[in-house]
Design an enzyme around this catalytic site. Structure first.
Site, short mmCIF file in Angstrom:
data_model
loop_
_atom_site.label_atom_id
_atom_site.label_comp_id
_atom_site.label_asym_id
_atom_site.label_seq_id
_atom_site.Cartn_x
_atom_site.Cartn_y
_atom_site.Cartn_z
N HIS A 1 5.32 6.36 -17.83
CA HIS A 1 4.80 5.70 -16.49
C HIS A 1 3.47 3.76 -16.61
O HIS A 1 2.75 3.61 -16.05
CB HIS A 1 3.57 6.76 -16.14
CG HIS A 1 3.36 6.68 -13.81
ND1 HIS A 1 2.68 4.80 -13.57
CD2 HIS A 1 3.56 6.99 -13.35
CE1 HIS A 1 2.07 5.60 -11.88
NE2 HIS A 1 2.55 6.76 -12.24
N HIS B 1 10.27 10.37 -14.52
CA HIS B 1 8.94 9.55 -13.54
C HIS B 1 8.33 8.70 -14.96
O HIS B 1 7.85 8.18 -14.76
CB HIS B 1 7.87 10.61 -13.33
CG HIS B 1 6.62 9.82 -12.27
ND1 HIS B 1 7.92 8.55 -11.29
CD2 HIS B 1 6.01 9.35 -12.54
CE1 HIS B 1 6.98 7.61 -11.33
NE2 HIS B 1 5.64 8.74 -11.11
N ASP C 1 4.06 13.77 -8.52
CA ASP C 1 4.27 12.62 -8.68
C ASP C 1 2.61 12.97 -10.02
O ASP C 1 1.72 13.58 -9.58
CB ASP C 1 4.27 11.87 -8.76
CG ASP C 1 5.61 10.99 -7.87
OD1 ASP C 1 5.79 12.43 -7.13
OD2 ASP C 1 5.37 10.22 -8.29
N HIS D 1 0.14 13.78 -5.67
CA HIS D 1 -0.08 13.21 -7.15
C HIS D 1 -0.21 15.15 -7.28
O HIS D 1 -1.48 15.19 -7.12
CB HIS D 1 -0.68 12.67 -7.27
CG HIS D 1 -0.11 11.06 -7.21
ND1 HIS D 1 -0.35 10.81 -6.48
CD2 HIS D 1 0.75 10.31 -7.97
CE1 HIS D 1 0.72 9.58 -6.18
NE2 HIS D 1 1.02 9.28 -7.22
#
Length: 288
Positions: free
Chosen positions: A168, A164, A113, A258
């Site tokens: 964010h 995503h 991510d 991540h």
């Protein structure tokens, strides 16, 4: 403490830096593998053949954000394509996030991510290529715009790209129109740069809202969460990250890691340990 960490992380991200917390060290435990069925293990959740699975995350799975009242509980969702199916579960007409995959025994999914990152994404891509592992990269739209060549490298290597959001942000804290614009703008950026339209969406912090889930259903994106979270973004140490994944991974797990948002050197180092260990244990990696 867990809620405070989630809150602090959101404040830092909203401030525009995508510089995540450093911190939380924990004593390393010996690496664990799934060796004997039933020996101190949870029972596997019921499976539906050939489908992404949803359900309550395993007991003790840490979450990076504080759940909100009214957030839909885990259920069942899916979408045609790959090893997904057309099966779809709803709550009052709303799809639910997916926490597990089901692509046969020992199938697991690795999700990466907050990238793409010009520093850590290429390192992870080389590692995945070395072991011939497929992963899913949850990309932030502003990062895709800033590092288009890296995003194209991910696509060219055959990995899945997951929406995503654009920045964010904490979607339930936004007005519905602003939250949906975060999703649509990221889809546009990913498509413009890579030629792909994402078929999956992951909400920042795993924070879902009914308008977001309804929008996913409307545009044909499967909402994807996770079931194994070693909290690598807190930089708790390579051994902690690796041990957490090895201890908790099992058939159907969706593992959260991540490549963006800060120093991810511990994540890369942990994956160098974890991927061959999981392969040796008989696991095989699948895209979402």
């Amino acid at each position: 403490m867990r809620a405070q960490l989630g809150l602090n992380r959101r404040v830092l991200l909203a401030a525009g830096g995508l510089t995540l917390l450093a911190g939380c060290t924990a004593p390393a435990t010996s690496a664990a593998r799934e060796l004997n069925a039933g020996a101190g293990k949870r029972s596997a959740p019921p499976r539906l053949a050939g489908k992404r699975e949803t359900g309550t995350p395993p007991p003790g799975t840490p979450r990076p954000g504080t759940p909100r009242p009214g957030t839909p509980r885990p259920g069942t969702a899916g979408r045609s394509g790959g090893h997904r199916s057309g099966h779809k579960g709803t709550i009052a007409g709303t799809v639910r996030p997916v926490y597990y995959i089901n692509d046969g025994p020992k199938a697991i999914a690795l999700t990466i991510d907050d990238g793409p990152s010009p520093v850590y994404t290429p390192q992870i891509l080389r590692l995945l290529a070395k072991y011939r592992v497929t992963a899913s990269f949850s990309m932030i739209g502003v990062q895709v715009d800033q590092y288009p060549a890296i995003a194209r490298d991910v696509a060219a290597a055959g990995h899945e790209i997951v929406n995503h959001t654009w920045q964010h942000l904490d979607l339930p804290a936004l007005r519905a129109a602003a939250a949906l614009a975060q999703i649509d703008r990221a889809t546009e950026a990913i498509h413009r740069v890579t030629g792909r339209v994402p078929s999956c969406f992951r909400a920042p912090y795993g924070a879902w809202s009914r308008p977001v889930l309804q929008h996913c259903e409307r545009v044909g994106m499967t909402p994807v969460d996770w079931s194994v979270d070693p909290r690598d973004w807190t930089r708790p140490g390579v051994s902690y990250i690796a041990d957490n994944i090895l201890r908790n991974a099992r058939t159907g797990s969706i593992i959260l890691e991540h490549d963006g948002g800060g120093d991810r050197s511990q994540t890369v180092a942990a994956l160098r340990l974890v991927i061959p260990r999981l392969l040796d244990a008989g696991y095989h990696f699948r895209a979402l």
